[in-house]
Scaffold this motif. Sequence first.
Motif, PDB file in Angstrom:
ATOM      1  N   LEU A   1      -3.582  -2.365  -6.098  1.00  0.00           N
ATOM      2  CA  LEU A   1      -3.551  -0.908  -6.127  1.00  0.00           C
ATOM      3  C   LEU A   1      -2.604  -0.391  -7.189  1.00  0.00           C
TER       4      LEU A   1
ATOM      5  N   ARG B   1       0.836  -1.188   0.000  1.00  0.00           N
ATOM      6  CA  ARG B   1       0.000   0.000   0.000  1.00  0.00           C
ATOM      7  C   ARG B   1       0.876   1.245   0.000  1.00  0.00           C
TER       8      ARG B   1
ATOM      9  N   SER C   1      -3.460   5.978   4.295  1.00  0.00           N
ATOM     10  CA  SER C   1      -3.460   5.256   3.024  1.00  0.00           C
ATOM     11  C   SER C   1      -3.809   6.201   1.880  1.00  0.00           C
TER      12      SER C   1
ATOM     13  N   LEU D   1      -8.390  -1.288  -0.910  1.00  0.00           N
ATOM     14  CA  LEU D   1      -7.178  -1.539  -0.123  1.00  0.00           C
ATOM     15  C   LEU D   1      -7.074  -3.008   0.262  1.00  0.00           C
TER      16      LEU D   1
END
Length: 787
Positions: free
Chosen positions: A648, A544, A555, A643
């Motif tokens: 991602l 992440r 995040s 997430l």
Amino acid sequence: MTPDQMRDASLLELFKLEAEAQTQLLGAGLLVLEREPQHAGQLEACMRAAHSLKGAARIVGLDPGVKIAHAMEDIFVAAQEGLLTLASEHIDGLLQGADMLMQIATPVSEAAAEQQAQAVSALVARLQTLFVQGSPGLAMPTQPAAATDSEPPSVEPKSERDALDFTAHTPAQAKTAESLPASAPVQSTLAEATGEAPAEGAETGRGRVLRVSSARLDHLLDMSGKSLVEFQQTTALSQSLMRLKRTQAAASKTLDNLRESTQQSDLDPAALALLGEVRKLLGDSQQMLAEHMEAFDDFAWQGSRRTQQLYDAALESRMRPFADVLKGQARMVRDLGRSLGKQVRLDIEGESTQVDRDVLERLEAPLTHLLRNAVDHGIEDPQVRINQGKPAEGRLLLRARHHAGMLALELHDDGAGVDLQRLRTAIVARKLAPQDAVERMSEDELLAFLFLPGFSMRESVTEVSGRGVGLDAVMHEVRQLRGGVRMQQVVGGGSRFFIEVPLTLSVVRSLVVEIGGEAYAIALAHIERMIRLQPEDIVQLEGRQHFWYENRHVSLVSASQLLQKTDKRGEQTDIAVVILSDREQVYGLAVERFIGERTLVVMPLDRRLGKVRDVSAGALLDDGTPVLILDVEDLCSSIGKLLGSGSLQRVDRRERQAGAAARKRVLVVDDSLTVRELERKLLLARGYDVAVAVDGMDGWNALRAESFDLLITDIDMPRMDGIELVGLVRRDSRLQSLPVMVVSYKDRAEDRQRGLDAGADYYLAKASFHDEALLDAVQLLIGDASQ
């Protein structure tokens, strides 16, 4: 239905309207009289309300209503004359009488009517008993005769109050009724419905009231809002005309230069004449354009003012005083307190504060939750309060005001506040946080747990609380209104709740941003901050992307990936980020650019579309550009799912790609934090761009989302080991040519062979691992960091 039946039904509906207004007045007055039994003004107002209801009930033939109102009126008059002192028992009976009057105004079945008649008889007997007990010297009052079709009320009144009741609704005695002050705006409705002429001047200073459906008001507001936005497009048209004027001026100047140059040459006289004619026509068009622009500017100014006034008037028609949401709340607080053995009163400031009707309707539930919570959890028992030096009666203060275009509410109780030690114990008992972490939490962090779903400090469930719904429901409803709620408390000094919501849901103050080359709006109420990040501010951690904000990692997610759009950020060096707050979660949303703050007229989406994910409504910008208003609560839910998926996109990938010519990228996959960090630092020191993953699954997600020049992986890892990862890489058409190095504790020949057979290009044992061995192998596989 016969005409008489239709008339009776119409009268009953009017009586219901009058009963609603008068019983509200009674309820408010009785709560004051419970604290100040001799309050002359409230005694007079309550007596008048009961008197008006008695006369209205007699007109529509509701004999039970006449009996109840008459019994209530007797008590009020005795209190006015000092023959009776109102106590809590009297207030209970009178409030029950007001409730029964409202029930009588609603038609019921025959079976229910019989039960209602019994209840009325019992209530009248109770009121008469209270009357006699409170004033022993008085005889039992006589109930007025029932009004029937065959036997109208006697013309000769039995008392002064009966005389007033009769004259208030009889044309021949209208003059006498003028001396009675109006106790509610609907006092004359029944007289008007029965065809009776109102007293001369009775309506002086009062405008007519029309009943209009909410759908018509909503349509009027929608059309006026669209007109306002569409008319704002005249600004762009005015700017276009200004550019045309400048173009004409430039053309005129060029033509003058051409004419001067031709005068010095041997040009045909006919051509010179045509050139002069063109110059004249251009001058005339310039003059005409200037006149039209002046007229257009005046029209635009007047039209803009009129459309704004139209929208403001339409919006004002939906606005209601804050007091409308408080109907029955003071009574509820009083009754709930009595059921719990407590004395509680509710004081209100800012009742006339104007708020949109829809906002008021949706505020009722959260305010009820907070008030019940304050009575049950906050206010102490009377004896406890007395022992602490407080008055026996607890006090709730609800204050409403306008602040920065929002409705600001403050609810304060003078109770015990929140026992933080009990709160810590409850948090640990529900396994929401470990003991050591709870002990280190600040007061604000601890109070935040009260807003979690299912959280309650009650050890057992009661009729009032203990089910864990309350503050969570308050937070949800306020968030739905694009508002916010927070709590403060002082141990022993009570709690304070602060709520901010928009004054209207028809307009919203928003930040307009660009995502995928299109405009989107985010309500300012959900935005904590807008910042710009540099690529080096972003940290890749466990698959992440994070950045540091107010002493915590937040995040970071690409808005274009979230909305499935193509990122069109271009080559700017910094990254525009909107920090969104949803309860205790904070996320960073990377957008292409900030367009600016706008006040938008909300346009609901077509119902046939259903619920559009991450979108709440639409709007138009000043220039007519359509814009979607994002549903932040839905958006945060989508961010959480994204997430969790692990797939991602790198927010800073463009900057990384732009710098790919300068540095090669390496992905290090290892479940050992020590090994992972050691390899990362060695490679960074040599100039490579490094990303890390904590296991094979995390590494596989990173490989699919981004581009790398080399993969370095361990073998023994959870979820997916290195052999599986290498196998997936070799079977992927996009990745099968990616160089792979295995770094493992296993140093046997069969282990090496297994790794190489899976598709690894190099096998390095950790037992013989040293700095230069790793760097030499990397250089052998992909060369130096710079290409």
